[in-house]
Enzyme design. Structure first.
Site, PDB file in Angstrom:
ATOM      1  N   ASP A  54       0.835  -1.195   0.000  1.00 16.44           N
ATOM      2  CA  ASP A  54       0.000   0.000   0.000  1.00 16.44           C
ATOM      3  C   ASP A  54       0.872   1.248   0.000  1.00 16.44           C
ATOM      4  OD1 ASP A  54      -2.623   1.527   0.599  1.00 16.44           O
ATOM      5  OD2 ASP A  54      -1.278   2.171   2.203  1.00 16.44           O
ATOM      6  N   TYR A  59       2.725  10.131   0.643  1.00 16.22           N
ATOM      7  CA  TYR A  59       3.874   9.603   1.358  1.00 16.22           C
ATOM      8  C   TYR A  59       5.176  10.060   0.691  1.00 16.22           C
ATOM      9  CZ  TYR A  59       0.371   6.342   3.252  1.00 16.22           C
ATOM     10  OH  TYR A  59      -0.740   5.786   3.840  1.00 16.22           O
ATOM     11  N   LYS A  85      -3.740   5.811  -3.388  1.00 12.58           N
ATOM     12  CA  LYS A  85      -4.822   6.675  -2.915  1.00 12.58           C
ATOM     13  C   LYS A  85      -4.995   7.887  -3.831  1.00 12.58           C
ATOM     14  CE  LYS A  85      -3.661   5.054   1.680  1.00 12.58           C
ATOM     15  NZ  LYS A  85      -2.367   4.437   1.346  1.00 12.58           N
TER      16      LYS A  85
END
Length: 345
Positions: A54, A59, A85
């Site tokens: 993930d 990030y 995401k």
């Protein structure tokens, strides 16, 4: 280490390893991780049988997605499950002008929150380009909770339920992705999203743990009814369930309050009675629920990864869980983890 047992991902035609690899640390959260350490962790995870990874544009301002793609692009794409995401667009910028906190030495992109239809579609294309991979299996709408958005949350949530939902639903219908969901820090937001839209899955950070089971009241039962899978992140409540109730222990990224310290000490006493490491109990507890096929554990070193895998495979006697229930240290409605704990085969 032998490959891990795989669980069906809710109603979706996907199977995920019970132990997932979370990539926020390789985005250089709080402090830097070098390229070799990042790749070594991916390869060690792969060799241990981990097949669920993930990531997110957030990030490391793109760094995590880049590193994820670098380490996985030569693997057989059908052999692993990948999630990322939507909700943030990245725009190139000079490094000295970017506000990076809490990331360190991250990507050269500014971050823009945007949950519109067009931005969501662009975000998916950008993620594929950064990773250098041909497909993404799962897409989560990221950070539409009060923890992240504060007083703006109601309006942000509405925009996401219209714009991002429309885009992700279309991508799912076209077969571009297999599952769509929401990734947030509050189960109440997940519950509201599932009541409004036909989501397949959720990534819930820190709100279903050995310390917190409020999600059992409404959210997890609704997920079971609808066949929605829940990925749990933050199983250590940001620290205290890994370190124990030591001075300065962290809970929800802050110093743990007295009542949390007291509860953890009580759990530690039961752990000592049965010779069970506290982190082992914390990791195994979350995947005991039938709606939770996997959890994400972010690590900074290969040694941390191997330690987490060891805790996850530590044998825990049934009596340990019955004692926790008898002492009201876990919710009485919670199924005994022993019946559902995933064994590393």
């Amino acid at each position: 280490m032998q490959p891990q047992y795989k669980n069906k991902f809710g109603r979706v035609d996907l199977n995920v390893s019970a132990f997932g690899f979370g990539t926020a640390p390789v985005g250089n959260i709080f402090r830097e991780i070098d390229e070799k350490t990042s790749d070594d962790m991916f390869q060690s995870a792969w060799n241990a049988g981990i097949r669920f990874f993930d990531t997110a544009p957030m990030y490391g301002h793109g760094l995590s997605e880049y590193r994820t793609g670098y380490s996985l692009r030569w693997k057989n794409r059908d052999d692993f499950v990948l999630s990322t995401k939507v909700g943030r667009l990245l725009h190139p910028a000079k490094k000295e002008t970017i506000e990076y906190a809490p990331w360190t030495n991250a990507g050269r992109f500014e971050v823009e929150f945007n949950y519109s239809y067009d931005a969501t579609m662009r975000s998916v294309e950008d993620s594929l380009q950064r990773m250098g991979l041909e497909s993404i299996d799962i897409l989560f709408i990221h950070d539409i909770d009060r923890f992240t958005r504060g007083d703006e949350q109601p309006e942000v949530f509405k925009t996401a339920m219209d714009g991002s939902w429309k885009a992700l639903s279309k991508l799912r219908d076209q077969g571009v992705v297999k599952a769509i969901g929401v990734g947030v820090n509050e189960w109440e937001v997940c519950h509201a999203a599932l009541e409004q839209r036909d989501f397949d899955c959720f990534l819930l950070a820190g709100r279903y743990t050995l310390l917190e089971q409020e999600a059992l009241k409404e959210f997890l039962p609704l997920c079971e009814k609808r066949g929605a899978a829940v990925v749990v992140g933050g199983g250590f409540n940001s620290g205290i369930l890994a370190t124990g109730a030591i001075p300065g222990a962290k809970y929800n990224y802050s110093q743990a309050p007295a009542e949390i310290m007291s509860r953890v000490k009580q759990i530690e006493n039961v752990c000592a009675e049965y010779n069970v490491p506290l982190p082992a109990a914390a990791l195994q507890f979350v995947v005991a629920h039938p709606a939770i096929p996997t959890f994400m554990a972010g690590t900074r070193t290969v040694e941390q990864l191997e330690q987490n895998l060891s805790w996850f495979s530590h044998e825990i006697p049934r009596q340990f869980w019955t004692t926790l229930k008898a002492k009201n240290l876990i919710n009485e409605d919670q199924s005994f983890p022993l019946a559902l704990i995933i064994e590393i085969k």
